[in-house]
Enzyme design. Sequence first.
Site: not given
Length: 381
Positions: A114-115, A118, A120, A124, A211, A242-243
């Site tokens: 997630h970092d 957005i 790079g 943030s 996403p 996600h595994s």
Amino acid sequence: MSLLGPPARGAICLLVVSSSIVVLSTAGGLGSDATSRSAAAYLSVDDDYGEEDESGDSSFSFPDPETSSASTGLVFGFYDDKCPDAEEMVSSMVRKLYHADPNVAAALVRLFFHDCFIHGCDASVLLDRVGGQRSERDAGPNQSLRGLGAVEAIKRGVEKACPGTVSCADILALAARDSLVLVGGPTYPVLTGRRDSAQSFYYDADGGGIPPPNATYAMTLDAFARRGQFTERETVALLGAHSIGKVRCRFIADRIYNFAGTGAPDDSIDPDMVGEMRAACGGGDGAAPMEMGYYRQGREVGFGAHYYAELLEGRGILRADQQLTAGSTVRWVRVYASGARGEELFRDDFAHAMVKLSALAPLTGSAGQVRITCSNPVRPN
């Protein structure tokens, strides 16, 4: 420079959410004859893994240190002179945190993704509100993030040894790699030299940059292509993280009770799976703090291509997962689910895609700053 093992060409893991409550049975073994036969034709396309496939995706190689340094400003062993034990300190603290709570590994991997997605890999996402302005942590996709306290704990330990030297961005990149190794994934090289952003980007994080759980395969491909120029093959490989993840029921309640306002479950889910999901999640409002994950055996959570085998059986938990079988992406789902050789290719592809993710738009040189506390930017004097 320390690694949790040699940077091998076949080992790693990604994404995640939390603690185990529900057991999902595995329908169809990873190496079953039926699955292996169904993917045989696909594997034959890239038998030596060195030929370009139909979508233009070719096999990977780890980056050359000099080339990577020139293009991103990152290098191997950036702290060798400034804080020689930095990487070992990070890996040691990640191990301690993991032994206290194994869920921290998945949380750190998800936090890193997630970092980087957005603006790079600049840490943030770790910033708290500044002057009342909303931060990335307030954005919808980030409100369920975990692992923030773990990063702060690692940072405090590193600060004691090397004050104001090691960035939060590098700590998060290293911690994600080390976490993946601990949950059974492969290791991969992490270049360092990132600096921390002095600002957060709430509107980018809240405006569709990441996403959503109900994304179609086209939406997912578009998001990965826009954010990091990831190919179809790399995107399918990265979602294999996600595994090791678990999903809160509120993200899947609509799929099993009232999909798209139909009053019925999503018809792409296997009927038996609908029953399992309803049993796990309880009432139809998704309010129960329950979670589901892609388990290999019993309550065992670990990185692997079993995730793709589940998708081929209609057992995707998130719609975004199951959608990988709805379009051209199904080709790679079948390849990765095709037994031992598919598993090997998946791990290799995932490792290389993680190297690429780790190098997204870093702040280097005089750009950015090195925070003392990861949740707060350094104030100018």
